[in-house]
Motif scaffolding. Structure first.
Motif, PDB file in Angstrom:
ATOM      1  N   VAL A   1       0.811  -1.193   0.040  1.00 20.09           N
ATOM      2  CA  VAL A   1       0.232  -0.080  -0.167  1.00 20.09           C
ATOM      3  C   VAL A   1       0.724   1.229   0.136  1.00 20.09           C
ATOM      4  N   THR A   2       1.850   1.309   0.818  1.00 21.75           N
ATOM      5  CA  THR A   2       2.862   2.375   0.907  1.00 21.75           C
ATOM      6  C   THR A   2       3.202   2.831  -0.331  1.00 21.75           C
ATOM      7  N   LEU A   3       3.822   1.554  -1.120  1.00 20.10           N
ATOM      8  CA  LEU A   3       4.710   1.989  -2.221  1.00 20.10           C
ATOM      9  C   LEU A   3       3.796   2.158  -3.359  1.00 20.10           C
ATOM     10  N   ASN A   4       2.598   1.392  -3.453  1.00 23.33           N
ATOM     11  CA  ASN A   4       1.653   2.038  -4.330  1.00 23.33           C
ATOM     12  C   ASN A   4       1.300   3.505  -4.407  1.00 23.33           C
ATOM     13  N   ASN A   5       1.186   3.867  -3.169  1.00 19.82           N
ATOM     14  CA  ASN A   5       0.647   5.126  -2.961  1.00 19.82           C
ATOM     15  C   ASN A   5       1.985   6.136  -3.384  1.00 19.82           C
ATOM     16  N   LEU A   6       3.173   5.817  -3.174  1.00 20.52           N
ATOM     17  CA  LEU A   6       4.506   6.488  -3.319  1.00 20.52           C
ATOM     18  C   LEU A   6       4.486   6.495  -4.888  1.00 20.52           C
ATOM     19  N   LEU A   7       4.308   5.535  -5.851  1.00 22.29           N
ATOM     20  CA  LEU A   7       4.274   5.344  -7.005  1.00 22.29           C
ATOM     21  C   LEU A   7       3.243   6.182  -7.812  1.00 22.29           C
ATOM     22  N   LEU A   8       2.090   6.761  -7.141  1.00 22.08           N
ATOM     23  CA  LEU A   8       1.135   7.408  -7.613  1.00 22.08           C
ATOM     24  C   LEU A   8       0.835   8.929  -7.028  1.00 22.08           C
ATOM     25  N   ARG A   9       1.792   9.301  -6.230  1.00 22.16           N
ATOM     26  CA  ARG A   9       1.742  10.612  -5.636  1.00 22.16           C
ATOM     27  C   ARG A   9       2.870  11.474  -5.812  1.00 22.16           C
TER      28      ARG A   9
ATOM     29  N   LEU B   1      10.160  -1.386  -0.357  1.00 21.47           N
ATOM     30  CA  LEU B   1      10.099  -0.081   0.129  1.00 21.47           C
ATOM     31  C   LEU B   1      11.180   0.461   0.822  1.00 21.47           C
ATOM     32  N   ILE B   2      12.018  -0.281   1.258  1.00 23.28           N
ATOM     33  CA  ILE B   2      13.410   0.207   1.671  1.00 23.28           C
ATOM     34  C   ILE B   2      14.177   0.870   0.645  1.00 23.28           C
ATOM     35  N   GLN B   3      14.301  -0.010  -0.617  1.00 19.83           N
ATOM     36  CA  GLN B   3      14.772   0.447  -1.707  1.00 19.83           C
ATOM     37  C   GLN B   3      14.518   1.731  -2.248  1.00 19.83           C
ATOM     38  N   ALA B   4      13.206   1.568  -2.124  1.00 18.87           N
ATOM     39  CA  ALA B   4      12.433   3.308  -3.006  1.00 18.87           C
ATOM     40  C   ALA B   4      12.848   4.253  -1.886  1.00 18.87           C
ATOM     41  N   ALA B   5      12.846   3.984  -0.633  1.00 20.39           N
ATOM     42  CA  ALA B   5      13.397   5.081   0.492  1.00 20.39           C
ATOM     43  C   ALA B   5      14.553   5.575   0.078  1.00 20.39           C
ATOM     44  N   GLN B   6      15.472   4.578  -0.064  1.00 22.12           N
ATOM     45  CA  GLN B   6      17.003   4.801  -0.411  1.00 22.12           C
ATOM     46  C   GLN B   6      17.171   5.274  -1.923  1.00 22.12           C
TER      47      GLN B   6
ATOM     48  N   SER C   1      12.956  14.279   1.830  1.00 22.64           N
ATOM     49  CA  SER C   1      12.504  14.265   3.177  1.00 22.64           C
ATOM     50  C   SER C   1      11.658  13.047   3.400  1.00 22.64           C
ATOM     51  N   THR C   2      10.781  12.675   2.375  1.00 24.49           N
ATOM     52  CA  THR C   2      10.014  11.527   2.401  1.00 24.49           C
ATOM     53  C   THR C   2      10.661  10.284   2.726  1.00 24.49           C
ATOM     54  N   GLY C   3      11.910  10.152   1.720  1.00 27.02           N
ATOM     55  CA  GLY C   3      12.535   9.057   1.913  1.00 27.02           C
ATOM     56  C   GLY C   3      13.388   8.751   3.199  1.00 27.02           C
ATOM     57  N   MET C   4      13.849  10.055   3.987  1.00 27.29           N
ATOM     58  CA  MET C   4      14.170   9.946   5.585  1.00 27.29           C
ATOM     59  C   MET C   4      13.027   9.471   6.288  1.00 27.29           C
ATOM     60  N   GLN C   5      11.921  10.140   6.150  1.00 25.75           N
ATOM     61  CA  GLN C   5      10.780   9.697   6.951  1.00 25.75           C
ATOM     62  C   GLN C   5      10.499   8.057   6.941  1.00 25.75           C
TER      63      GLN C   5
END
Length: 1817
Positions: A1661-1669, A1709-1714, A1676-1680
């Motif tokens: 859910v988090t990754l899908n929202n990240l990909l659509l927002r 999700l970890i790799q997306a934040a990185q 800063s979102t990556g740090m959070q």
């Protein structure tokens, strides 16, 4: 804020440009009021001076800061004007490939002309339930907003999709309907949503065509109403159409096509069912070939036609009706191909009766040929007096034919739409609906006619509704925020609408002119000039008197009046219609019957009288004329008013489709075309309305976080953020009208946010300059100190270098003088030595030359003598060898004959035991004889040496004597003759002496040579033997290692594959279970009373079988030992006996084989003794004769063993003596003797093997005797049992004790019987193996004897070669054997694969029970240990109940159970109680009771779960109890695999009579259903928190930089209430889940799987929202995110769940934040990203990079080149095309076996359960 503050240096502005519409430039000099020029610099560094009009003071538009470029919502821009909108759309479309953008409530959709992967089902799920502004712009977001407002406000909704042809209106409407079909699917099995989607291919086939702008252009407007019930499921739909372009049926412009259905039908004309249509290719028909090209690239008309037919079938159109439709369409094509022949006068024409196309037209429509032929060329004129029939000219006939074709197609179109509506209609009451309006946008061409006028009229009405709705929303927003507002002035196009539709407007004048008998288009245009010339929206062109201009809201449009009247009348001759009404086909006749509705679905419907009569038709004609007075414009106006009423009664949502270019090229943006469409579709009007008010809105919290840098330290310390923001704005913006403070937000005028951003940037710039100044000063000081220290160091080293160089120069000068002195001396010395050496060399070569000549002469003479000698010797030896070979051949044949005779005798004698003894005796005698012979030969050798030495001494004395006599003779006599004679005699004696010496030397040389050759040959053979051994061992090791490695690797791979297949099979099975539960729930909804599903039966164990079986522990002869024995024998055979005689290792192998035989014999002896001991213990009454026989046999074996040891010792002594002899003696005779000794030893070894064979036969006979004795023992036991009597048999025994005793006796009898049978079987198998072993030994010995006799006949060299060949063949045979063994192993492995698959589940269950944390389960069980009370000892752990109490048991224990009543008891208490009841039913052998109880239990659990389908605690409670009941049925099933951890007491509680394996499967399926329901509940509770907690909440305060937001902060799009969650809320919820699961006693393995699934959902859910927002893709979102993920991982470690695999599911999700935090500039950065992001797909990486947005102006955007570099590096990946993760995916669940340590008799049933009717047994 003054102009001088805004137009300063470095500010960017927009300048009008003829090519790019708007061009960006930068101010290079501050502007001051009154300046006539504005100094600018373009992006290509060109300087430009922009003229400023001092009167209007009109300055260029300001450009928004770069941080605002690319916003999702255009209203979020600070400066709202045309260039800002155009630039924002261009950046999003070209750089980020985003085709959707919000503009307030409008969704702007740009056609990409390319298929994008953003419409899959997972994207629908991602947008479902989300607020409109929370995700990136999308058509699904608009559809979700409409669906949500319909459910929330209970008000009907409308989605208005408009745009030019080719802008993508139809596709957008199709995707919106797909969203509704997916989200609001029908609740029953009517599949209404599929029917709604199936209407699209039909409408596209009959209403879409290829145009120059679009290959699939909709040539009509449609409004689809999708109906919903109270639960908001789709129940039906209805379609209304507007203004079908009928003229396309008979005319198409160049590069355009007719409607698709004509070409689809022509492409499928070859089908057999369409032969009657008489169709050919589309090029052969006039109506389909006008545009030229009849095909579309990438479109298969035949395939599309199949889809159209399938859609017709899905909508319920009968096959007969489909064929009628196709006939009507084909008839239109034939109608267009009629050949009209003009008569001579030119005023009349005719059609040939033989016209093929006319015949086909009449045949397909079922009309009379003659009448149609007549009325196509004639018309009827009706007057008051009479009726006239008038012929028509060719042009009139063509016009009439075209009008008829258009009318037929329009009527067919209406009929199809009507039947689609019937198929989509439902009888269920409609609660609400959502309408989707797909209508043409504003159109302007070079030539505009009646169709464009109607289209633009409709757009005027829609624009008016749009403006009023936008204005209404703006005012509602201000009122809700409680801020003062004034009336916003917006463009009202009501005057333009009045010009068109008001009284005496354009349409009224058109209808009036149509009523005039001789009305013309020119007269109508003149009336327009006269009536409306004063209107500001009407203009007359200067150069034309037949056209007029209407000033629309979008642009001025010039209309040509030619054809307006004809198209408005839509004239079709009645006579032709009446012929069609009289068709013999009912459907054709129905198409043209009168309709009673005043407002039809389309404005092209015509009516006529029901019957036709040529002679007298006046009344009917009048009625028809009355009906025909309703013009097309009047009908369209009425339908448009009805549409506006519908739209005004709904909440509208707007989608504006933009066509980026006219070439249909993907991702190419033409600014001119885009601006035209933006002006026409009302987007810029929305911007203007927003800019007139307060377009920028900020919440107080976001404003504080963004602009806190502009505040003072004392202001920030205050707690009231609202007051702080007010103070700040009052200080920064002096004009109070530029902002307003609302209830929750701050409203800004246009440009104020940009000003604040400028102040913020200036503040940051000043701080940056200060930091840079300080850092640069420090760096310069550091650099200066470093340079000063370096200079000092350089000086020091330079001075030292100069001093060292001077000293070195002095040293080198002195050394040079010494070198010169020595060199001169050496040069003279070398010259002298050279001359001296040359002289010596010349002398040496000269002397050597003379000596060599003399030497060569002597050497040649000597070689000639040697050649003569050897030639003569060779001839003599050749002659001798010829005779010798002949003699040897004769001897061989004779000796072979004698040997065969002797061999037969020896074989006969060898079979007797006495012969063995003789052989042994002879062996001793032979050994003694050999020893004596060796001693005699040694003595003889010494004697010969002594004789030879004596002869040599005597010979030397004689020579001395002769010399002395010769000297005396010389002295005494001086006569020359005597001297000559004496010399001759001396010479002769000397020759004889030399001859004797030479013969002696030859003998000695030959002896030495033969001795050396023999030693060399022996050493070579030994080396070769050692090498062969080494190679053999290496090959064996290599083969074994390879086989083991390959076998291990293959087994590992196959195990992994089997595990994977098992996982897939389990997941498929669980999905089936899930589907089954869903169907069962649906069935329960339809039926209030559940019917008990017939459960699978159970089978009973046969009473004559016992479950207690024991395996025999008696050893048997293993195949490996037999294989080793055979290998050893084969080795002896292959090597050869002569080779064995030369190689002592082979002899040792034979000796090893003897030892192995002896060990096998001892094993057999020990086994025999064990069997005898067992038999003696069980049978004590055996005869005494057997004991004596056994004693005799044991004595005989001892004697054989002693003889064997004696033989072994003798062989060892012989080997030692031979080795000693070989080392001491060097003569060839001794070596030959050693050969003979070795051969004798081999013979003795063979004889010893024969002896061992005899021993094996004796042992075999003993085993057979033992087997016979066993049979006699059994008979004796049976007799004993029959005749014995029991002393306690007469005592009284209780019935139950007697039964138990009887069962015990039966079990012991079965056990003893099974053991005896196993022993007997094993003995027989051992006897068979011994027989085969003896036979193989006999065969091997015969082979060895044959090889031995063959090698004896060969010479020594041939024996050696033969031995080597035998060794090589043996090695190759061993390799082949190993290969065969490997193949057998592989076959066995393949056979075992199936068994592995079967037992894999059991093995996994067992491993899971061993690997899981058993301590936690113990802890939970021990915490409840207080309530476990000891019952009396006679309690057997069974509960008895009566059959009629079963419903009460189910109700009290399952359906009405309260969790509080069992909270303080043993976990899973209901499961234990149910098992004890099942055990009692099993004990009394009542299968009906077992079946009824288990079925009622399962149905009761399902009923409870259905009732509490949203209760997590109740669901987890019954999941734990179901699993525990399943474990109990396994633990007490009697299966040994499940009883390994049972105590003796627990084994007593096993089931005795029933096998409940199938019920275990049913309970396992039920557990899967409960698990899925449990996760569904947890998902519903946790999913609303995920996005807010993971992406939006500030876990690290002050880190996130807030950017201006647009529509997502609008009050109308948000639900009232605070829906924000923090990460702590998620962790608290998971803590609740974990504590509930642990308290219910659920297995730790299942708890781990639950949280693994939950963490996967959080990740997806988090990754899908990240990909659509776009708004959350920042650093800063990556740090959070990284901080939040670390908190979740810490929680896993705290709960001891790190082994569950939950953390691994978070890897994407970890790799997306990185990825959000990594540097994104160079190619090295690209390679680092590609190597790091292995869990993300290529599409996901590129999507995140496209969405990445800097939070402030100091960050840089990701360049397009960098993204292309990433895509190039990731080309080799084979990633799936799916962008989003499937958050609904579920891992296959496992229920590993977990036995309980609680015994049934220790469980206490509390009184609160009301189970008093249960009796403890």
């Amino acid at each position: 804020m003054s102009v001088s503050q805004l137009y300063t240096k470095y500010t960017k502005v927009w300048i009008p440009d003829p090519d790019e519409v708007w061009r960006s430039a930068e101010i290079i000099k501050d502007y001051k009021e009154g300046d006539k020029r504005l100094h600018l610099k373009f992006e290509d560094d060109a300087i430009y001076e922009y003229p400023v009009d001092l009167k209007t003071n009109q300055l260029p538009f300001l450009r928004n800061p770069d941080i605002l470029v690319g916003e999702n919502d255009l209203t979020a821009l600070s400066y709202l004007h045309e260039p800002a909108v155009l630039h924002n759309l261009k950046v999003r479309f070209l750089e980020s490939n985003h085709i959707y953008t919000y503009c307030g409530i409008v969704l702007v959709a740009i056609n990409p002309y390319e298929q994008l992967p953003i419409y899959e089902q997972d994207v629908i799920y991602a947008y479902s339930g989300q607020n409109m502004g929370d995700m990136d712009p999308h058509i699904y977001a608009v559809a979700e907003e409409a669906y949500k407002q319909m459910a929330r406000d209970e008000k009907n909704q409308s989605i208005i999709v408009s745009g030019e042809s080719g802008a993508g209106k139809t596709v957008s409407a199709k995707y919106a309907m797909r969203f509704f079909a997916s989200v609001g699917g029908s609740a029953n099995e009517t599949n209404i949503e599929e029917k709604v989607l199936a209407s699209s291919p039909i409408m596209e086939a009959i209403g879409n065509a290829k145009t120059t702008r679009n290959d699939n252009s909709s040539r009509f407007g449609k409004y689809i109403q999708i109906g919903f019930d109270k639960r908001y499921h789709i129940i039906g739909a209805n379609m209304r159409t507007y203004l079908l372009e009928k003229s396309r049926v008979v005319f198409q412009a160049e590069d355009e096509r007719n409607y698709h259905i004509f070409y689809q039908l022509c492409a499928s004309a070859s089908l057999p069912e369409f032969e009657d249509l008489a169709l050919t290719c589309a090029e052969d028909f006039f109506y389909t070939s006008l545009g030229g090209e009849t095909t579309i690239d990438g479109v298969d008309d035949a395939d599309d036609f199949e889809k159209t037919r399938h859609a017709f079938t899905l909508l319920g159109v009968k096959e007969s009706h489909q064929m009628s439709i196709f006939k009507i369409i084909a008839s239109i094509l034939h109608l267009g191909n009629l050949e009209i022949q003009a008569d001579r006068d030119g005023d009349s024409c005719s059609i040939s009766k033989q016209d093929e196309h006319l015949n086909n037209f009449c045949r397909l429509l079922g009309v009379e040929h003659s009448q149609m032929e007549h009325w196509l060329c004639h018309r009827k004129l009706v007057t008051t007096a009479e009726t006239y029939i008038k012929p028509m000219s060719v042009q009139q006939v063509v016009n009439a034919r075209n009008a008829l074709a258009k009318h037929i197609y329009a009527q067919l179109f209406n009929w199809i739409v009507e039947h689609i509506n019937k198929a989509l209609h439902t009888t269920v009451k409609q609660h609400s609906f959502i309408g989707v309006l797909d209508i043409y946008g504003f159109e302007t061409f070079e030539v505009n006619s009646f169709e464009q006028f109607c289209i633009n009229y409709a757009n005027e009405k829609l624009q008016q509704q749009f403006n009023s709705h936008v204005f209404k929303l703006e005012q509602e927003e201000y009122m809700k925020e409680q801020i003062p507002w004034t009336l916003i002035d917006f463009y009202d196009n009501q005057p333009c609408i009045d010009l068109i539709e008001a009284k005496l407007g354009i349409l009224d004048l058109l209808d009036e002119e149509c009523k005039v008998p001789k009305g013309t288009d020119q007269n109508w245009a003149q009336k327009l000039y006269d009536r409306h010339s004063s209107s500001q929206h009407f203009q007359k062109p200067r150069m034309s008197n037949t056209s007029f201009i209407v000033v629309h809201f979008a642009d001025k449009v010039e209309y040509q009046s030619d054809g307006f009247l004809e198209k408005n009348r839509d004239t079709v001759y009645e006579e032709q219609i009446n012929i069609l009404k009289a068709s013999k086909y009912q459907m054709v006749a129905d198409l043209f019957q009168d309709e009673k509705d005043s407002v039809p679905a389309t404005p092209t419907v015509k009516g006529a009288a029901p019957k036709i009569s040529v002679r007298s038709a006046r009344p009917a004609v009048k009625a028809a004329n009355k009906e025909h007075k309703k013009s097309v414009g009047h009908q369209f106006r009425n339908s448009l008013h009805l549409l506006m009423e519908t739209l005004n009664a709904t909440t509208p949502h707007y989608v504006r489709c933009i066509k980026p270019n006219d070439e249909k090229l993907p991702f190419k943006f033409d600014p001119k075309r885009a601006v035209q469409q933006l002006r026409a579709c009302g987007v810029l009007e929305t911007i203007r309305i927003s800019a007139a008010g307060y377009p920028s809105r900020w919440s107080y919290h976001d404003f504080f976080n963004r602009y806190r840098v502009l505040m003072k330290k004392g202001e920030i310390s205050k707690n009231d953020k609202k007051l702080i923001c007010k103070t700040l704005l009052e200080n920064l913006i002096k004009d109070p009208d530029k902002f307003q403070f609302g209830r929750t937000k701050i409203f800004f005028r246009a440009g104020q946010v940009a000003y604040l951003e400028k102040l913020r940037a200036d503040k940051f710039r000043a701080a940056t300059i200060m930091i840079q100044k300080t850092v640069r000063g420090w760096l310069q000081r550091v650099k200066y100190r470093r340079m000063r220290n370096a200079a000092i160091t350089i000086q020091r080293y330079t001075r030292g270098h100069l001093a060292r160089r001077l000293a070195d120069h002095l040293r080198k000068t002195r050394a040079a003088i010494i070198f010169q002195k020595q060199y001169r001396m050496l040069r003279i010395l070398h010259a002298f030595q050279k001359i001296r050496n040359a002289t010596i060399t010349i002398q040496a070569f000269t002397r050597g030359m003379f000596v060599r000549k003399i030497y060569h002469k002597i050497l040649l003479e000597h070689k000639a003598i040697i050649i003569q000698k050897h030639a003569r010797a060779w001839l003599a030896r050749k002659h001798f060898l010829r005779f010798k070979c002949a003699a040897v051949v004769i001897q061989c044949y004779f000796r072979r004959m004698k040997a065969r005779q002797e061999l037969k005798k020896l074989k006969i004698e060898a079979r007797s035991a006495q012969h063995l003894k003789k052989l042994n005796i002879g062996m001793e005698n032979k050994v003694v004889q050999l020893q004596r012979k060796i001693d005699d030969q040694n003595k003889e050798y010494k004697h010969l040496n002594e004789q030879l030495s004596a002869l040599t001494s005597a010979y030397s004395t004689d020579v001395e004597k002769l010399k002395k006599e010769l000297e005396q003779y010389r002295q005494n006599r001086g006569d020359s003759n005597q001297l000559v004679n004496l010399k001759k005699e001396i010479e002769s004696l000397r020759l004889e002496l030399e001859k004797a010496h030479s013969e002696r030397k030859i003998i000695e040389d030959t002896y030495d040579k033969e001795k050396d050759l023999f030693r060399k040959r022996v050493s070579d053979l030994e080396e070769e033997n050692a090498l062969l051994k080494q190679e053999k061992e290496e090959l064996n090791k290599r083969i074994l290692c390879q086989s083991e490695d390959e076998f291990a690797q293959n087994t590992v791979k196959e195990n992994l594959l089997m595990k994977k297949e098992l996982e897939e099979e389990r997941s498929r099975y669980q999905n089936l279970v899930k589907e089954y539960s869903r169907l069962e729930q649906r069935y329960d909804n339809l039926r209030d009373e559940m019917t008990i599903i017939k459960s699978p039966g159970h089978r009973r164990n046969p009473s004559n079988q016992s479950s207690l079986e024991s395996d025999s522990n008696c050893p048997s002869v293993s195949t490996s030992e037999i294989g080793d024995t055979e290998d050893a024998i084969q080795q002896v055979e292959d090597v050869g006996l002569d080779k064995a005689a030369m190689d002592m290792t082979l002899f040792l192998k034979l000796q090893k084989r003897v030892r192995e035989l002896e060990q096998e014999r001892k094993k057999l002896q020990t086994q025999l003794e064990k069997k005898k001991s067992q038999v003696i213990e069980t049978k004590n009454e055996m005869d005494s004769d057997r004991d004596t026989d056994l004693a005799y046999n044991s004595l005989k074996r001892q004697e054989l063993e002693s003889e064997n040891k004696k033989l072994k010792n003798e062989l060892n002594e012989l080997r030692k003596t031979i080795v000693d002899r070989v080392t001491q003696n060097n003569s060839s005779s001794d070596i030959q003797d050693s050969y003979t000794l070795l051969l004798n030893q081999l013979k003795s070894a063979n004889e010893e093997l024969e002896v061992r064979k005899e021993e094996v036969l004796i042992l075999r006979a003993q085993i057979i005797k033992e087997a016979q004795q066993k049979e006699t023992g059994k008979n004796m036991d049976s007799n004993i049992n029959t005749y014995t009597s029991w002393p306690n048999s007469d005592k009284h025994v209780d019935a139950e004790d007697a039964i138990e005793a009887y069962h015990g006796v039966c079990q012991t009898n079965r056990l003893l019987e099974a053991q005896l049978q196993d022993q007997r079987r094993e003995h027989e198998e051992e006897v068979e193996t011994l027989k085969t072993q003896v036979e193989t030994l006999r065969d091997e010995m015969e082979k060895q004897q044959q090889v031995f006799f063959q090698t004896l006949q060969l010479p020594p060299e041939a024996q050696v070669e033969f031995g080597i060949q035998q060794e090589i063949t043996r090695l190759s045979n061993e390799n082949l054997d190993l290969k065969e063994l490997l193949e057998k192993l592989e076959k066995n492995e393949k056979k075992l694969k199936k068994q592995l698959k079967i037992y894999m589940k059991k093995v996994q269950d067992f491993e899971a029970t061993q690997a899981t944390a058993h301590t936690e389960r113990k802890r939970h069980e021990l915490t409840r240990q207080v309530t476990v009370q000891r019952k009396e000892k006679d309690f057997q752990g069974m509960l008895e109940y009566y059959k009629e109490d079963e419903p009460l048991l189910i109700r009290n224990l399952i359906t009405d159970l309260k969790l509080q009543t069992v909270s303080a008891t043993v976990p899973c208490l209901p499961a234990y109680i149910l098992y004890m009841c099942i055990r009692h039913a099993d004990y009394i052998n009542d299968d009906q009771k077992v079946h009824s109880l288990l079925t009622s239990t399962i149905n009761g659990i399902k009923k409870v779960l259905k009732k509490h389908n949203d209760d997590f605690q109740m669901t987890s409670f019954w999941l734990a109890n179901t699993c525990r009941l399943l474990h109990c049925l396994k633990q007490y099933s009697g299966d040994t695999g499940f009883m390994t951890q049972n105590t003796a007491k627990q084994n007593e509680h096993c089931l005795k009579n029933f096998d409940l394996t199938e019920y275990r499967q049913v309970l396992s399926d039920l557990s899967i259903q409960i698990y899925q329901q449990l996760f569904k509940i947890a998902e519903g509770m946790l999913q609303p928190m995920i996005v807010s907690a993971m992406l939006e909440s500030e876990s690290i305060q002050g880190l996130s930089g807030v950017k201006p937001m647009g529509y997502r902060n609008r009050s109308s799009s948000m639900v009232d209430g605070d829906n924000s969650y923090s990460l702590d809320a998620v962790i608290r919820q998971m803590n609740t889940f974990h504590s509930i699961l642990c308290d219910q006693g659920l297995d730790p393995e299942i708890i781990q799987q639950v949280f693994k699934q939950l963490f996967y959902m959080i990740n997806a859910v988090t990754l899908n929202n990240l990909l659509l927002r776009k708004d959350v893709c920042s650093w800063s979102t990556g740090m959070q995110l990284r901080y939040n993920i670390s908190q979740l991982e810490e929680w896993l470690r705290g709960k001891n769940l790190q082994q569950s695999g939950a953390a691994e599911t978070m890897e994407p999700l970890i790799q997306a934040a990185q990825l959000l935090q990594l540097k994104k500039k160079t190619s090295e950065d690209a390679e680092a990203i590609c190597s790091l992001c292995t869990s993300l797909t290529t599409q996901q990486i590129v999507k995140i990079l496209n969405l990445y947005t800097p939070v402030n102006e100091f960050e840089e955007r990701v360049t397009v080149a960098f993204i292309r570099n990433i895509q190039a590096n990731l080309q080799e990946r084979n990633d799936p095309p799916q962008l989003l993760l499937d958050y609904k995916y579920m891992f296959p669940v496992l229920f590993p076996f977990s036995p309980s340590s609680i015994t049934m008799d220790s469980i206490h049933i509390p009184a609160s359960l009301n189970l008093e009717f249960l009796n403890e047994v």
